[in-house]
Write a protein that holds these residues in place. Sequence first.
Motif, short mmCIF file in Angstrom:
data_model
loop_
_atom_site.label_atom_id
_atom_site.label_comp_id
_atom_site.label_asym_id
_atom_site.label_seq_id
_atom_site.Cartn_x
_atom_site.Cartn_y
_atom_site.Cartn_z
N PHE A 58 83.34 85.13 43.21
CA PHE A 58 83.67 85.98 42.05
C PHE A 58 82.53 85.96 41.04
O PHE A 58 82.13 86.99 40.50
CB PHE A 58 84.98 85.51 41.39
N ASN A 59 82.00 84.77 40.79
CA ASN A 59 80.91 84.64 39.83
C ASN A 59 79.68 85.43 40.28
O ASN A 59 79.08 86.17 39.50
CB ASN A 59 80.58 83.14 39.67
N GLU A 60 79.36 85.28 41.57
CA GLU A 60 78.17 85.93 42.12
C GLU A 60 78.29 87.46 42.02
O GLU A 60 77.36 88.15 41.65
CB GLU A 60 78.06 85.49 43.58
N LYS A 61 79.46 87.98 42.32
CA LYS A 61 79.61 89.44 42.37
C LYS A 61 79.95 90.07 41.04
O LYS A 61 79.52 91.18 40.73
CB LYS A 61 80.72 89.81 43.39
N TYR A 62 80.72 89.37 40.21
CA TYR A 62 81.21 90.02 38.98
C TYR A 62 80.97 89.22 37.70
O TYR A 62 81.36 89.65 36.62
CB TYR A 62 82.70 90.34 39.12
N GLY A 63 80.35 88.06 37.83
CA GLY A 63 79.95 87.33 36.63
C GLY A 63 80.96 86.30 36.14
O GLY A 63 82.09 86.21 36.62
N LEU A 64 80.51 85.56 35.14
CA LEU A 64 81.28 84.41 34.65
C LEU A 64 82.60 84.79 33.99
O LEU A 64 83.49 83.96 33.86
CB LEU A 64 80.43 83.60 33.66
N VAL A 65 82.71 86.05 33.53
CA VAL A 65 83.98 86.46 32.92
C VAL A 65 85.13 86.25 33.91
O VAL A 65 86.23 85.84 33.51
CB VAL A 65 83.93 87.94 32.46
N THR A 66 84.85 86.47 35.18
CA THR A 66 85.90 86.29 36.18
C THR A 66 86.26 84.82 36.37
O THR A 66 87.35 84.50 36.83
CB THR A 66 85.49 86.90 37.54
N VAL A 67 85.31 83.95 36.04
CA VAL A 67 85.59 82.51 36.14
C VAL A 67 86.37 82.04 34.92
O VAL A 67 87.41 81.38 35.04
CB VAL A 67 84.28 81.71 36.30
N ILE A 68 85.90 82.42 33.73
CA ILE A 68 86.63 81.94 32.53
C ILE A 68 88.02 82.56 32.46
O ILE A 68 88.92 81.98 31.86
CB ILE A 68 85.85 82.16 31.21
N GLY A 69 88.18 83.72 33.08
CA GLY A 69 89.50 84.34 33.08
C GLY A 69 90.56 83.51 33.81
O GLY A 69 91.76 83.66 33.57
N CYS A 70 90.11 82.62 34.67
CA CYS A 70 91.04 81.76 35.43
C CYS A 70 91.02 80.32 34.94
O CYS A 70 91.95 79.55 35.23
CB CYS A 70 90.63 81.71 36.91
N LYS A 71 89.97 79.94 34.27
CA LYS A 71 89.68 78.51 34.08
C LYS A 71 90.78 77.75 33.35
O LYS A 71 91.20 76.67 33.79
CB LYS A 71 88.35 78.38 33.33
N VAL A 72 91.27 78.28 32.23
CA VAL A 72 92.25 77.53 31.43
C VAL A 72 93.53 77.32 32.24
O VAL A 72 94.08 76.21 32.29
CB VAL A 72 92.55 78.25 30.10
N ALA A 73 93.99 78.37 32.91
CA ALA A 73 95.22 78.25 33.70
C ALA A 73 95.03 77.26 34.85
O ALA A 73 95.92 76.45 35.15
CB ALA A 73 95.62 79.62 34.24
N LEU A 74 93.86 77.32 35.48
CA LEU A 74 93.60 76.42 36.61
C LEU A 74 93.48 74.96 36.15
O LEU A 74 93.96 74.05 36.83
CB LEU A 74 92.32 76.84 37.32
N MET A 75 92.86 74.73 35.01
CA MET A 75 92.76 73.36 34.49
C MET A 75 94.15 72.78 34.24
O MET A 75 94.44 71.63 34.54
CB MET A 75 91.94 73.34 33.19
N ARG A 76 95.01 73.64 33.72
CA ARG A 76 96.38 73.18 33.43
C ARG A 76 97.13 72.87 34.74
O ARG A 76 97.78 71.83 34.87
CB ARG A 76 97.12 74.26 32.62
N MET A 77 97.01 73.79 35.69
CA MET A 77 97.70 73.57 36.97
C MET A 77 97.17 72.33 37.67
O MET A 77 97.93 71.53 38.22
CB MET A 77 97.52 74.79 37.88
N ALA A 78 95.84 72.16 37.68
CA ALA A 78 95.24 71.02 38.37
C ALA A 78 95.70 69.71 37.76
O ALA A 78 95.96 68.73 38.47
CB ALA A 78 93.72 71.13 38.31
N ARG A 79 95.84 69.71 36.44
CA ARG A 79 96.31 68.48 35.80
C ARG A 79 97.76 68.20 36.20
O ARG A 79 98.12 67.06 36.50
CB ARG A 79 96.17 68.60 34.28
N GLU A 80 98.56 69.25 36.20
CA GLU A 80 99.97 69.07 36.56
C GLU A 80 100.13 68.60 38.00
O GLU A 80 100.95 67.73 38.30
CB GLU A 80 100.70 70.41 36.35
N TYR A 81 99.34 69.17 38.92
CA TYR A 81 99.47 68.83 40.34
C TYR A 81 98.60 67.64 40.74
O TYR A 81 98.57 67.27 41.91
CB TYR A 81 99.09 70.04 41.21
N LYS A 82 97.84 67.12 39.77
CA LYS A 82 96.94 66.00 40.04
C LYS A 82 95.93 66.35 41.14
O LYS A 82 95.76 65.61 42.14
CB LYS A 82 97.73 64.74 40.41
#
Lengths: 90, 245
Positions: A58-82
């Motif tokens: 996603f980053n390579e094709k469409y840039g970092l906006v596509t990464v930050i668009g997921c990052k907060v939600a993913l950090m939260r999920m990863a913490r919850e699921y360890k």
Amino acid sequence: MAGYKELIEAVLRREMGILGPEKTQAVAREAGLRTTDKGELVNYAVNKEDLGRLMEKFNEKYGLVTVIGCKVALMRMAREYKLELPAILQ
Amino acid sequence: MNREVDTSKAVEIAEGIYWVGFHDESAGFHCNPYVILDGKEAVLIDPGSIPHYPLVLNKVVSVVELPRIRYIIAHHQDPDLCATIPKFEEVINRPTSVVTHTRASVLIAHYGLKSDFYAVDQKDWQLTLQSGRRLRFIFTPYLHFPGAFVTYDEKTKTLFTSDLFGALSFDWHLYAGEYYIEGMKAFHENYMPSREILAASMRKLKKLDIKLIAPQHGSLIDENILEYIEALENLECGDYMFYQD
């Protein structure tokens, strides 16, 4: 127990909002993932490397906006699921 | 299903209210200025950034004679909505008032404006136009600026929400489509400070009778409005909790 499948499907749902379904599914295919039209994974045995490869695509094709668009939600999920996140999401 | 609208022209989105932005296909972050026409007066809302100015000006003049613009609402001080205010002042060429919060006015002054300020927090959170039409301002503090507010047009039940209800989207359409809510969550998770703060303002907005949400970024929302409000009311946002150590 939820795992990387849930994280990857959350990314795909999110990118459908950011990029639209066609581009999202094309990137998923390039990353070696098989999905339904709704962005659900067909291959279940996925791991941290699959998530990292998808985000790098996603980053390579469409840039970092596509990464930050997921990052907060993913950090939260990863913490919850360890679960560990790939470097691009840390 | 996305509705097809000719966005090369100004688009009437409610009676006498026009979207005057443009579709930048390369952008993942669209800006939406609006004009309200009301009798002899007009209100310009969040006019936009310098690169957008020629396109926005063309659309504004297509719907209103510039000297009719009596008020410019600036929901906060960011350049993507305020930078062209001095340029609009030049072409409007008559006294205008910039409608904003006092907290934003001290920053907006640095754009070098000629207009006076109409401070919503000093004016009972409302503005009554000559016709009697009332615009109400609802305080949405820290979303994402301490003086943030939204504007509710009682006549058309349109809510101009500034950054609230905006979205990150490279798949932009004037009206929100099936997947808009995910792009909206992406934006709010990154730009809004916390669930507690966001939910407090969403509870205020739920009390309004809203027909149309017109955000400064993203797409217009005219269906299932409660669903979008509740999505934000329940959204965990802000990443401060991940960097505490």
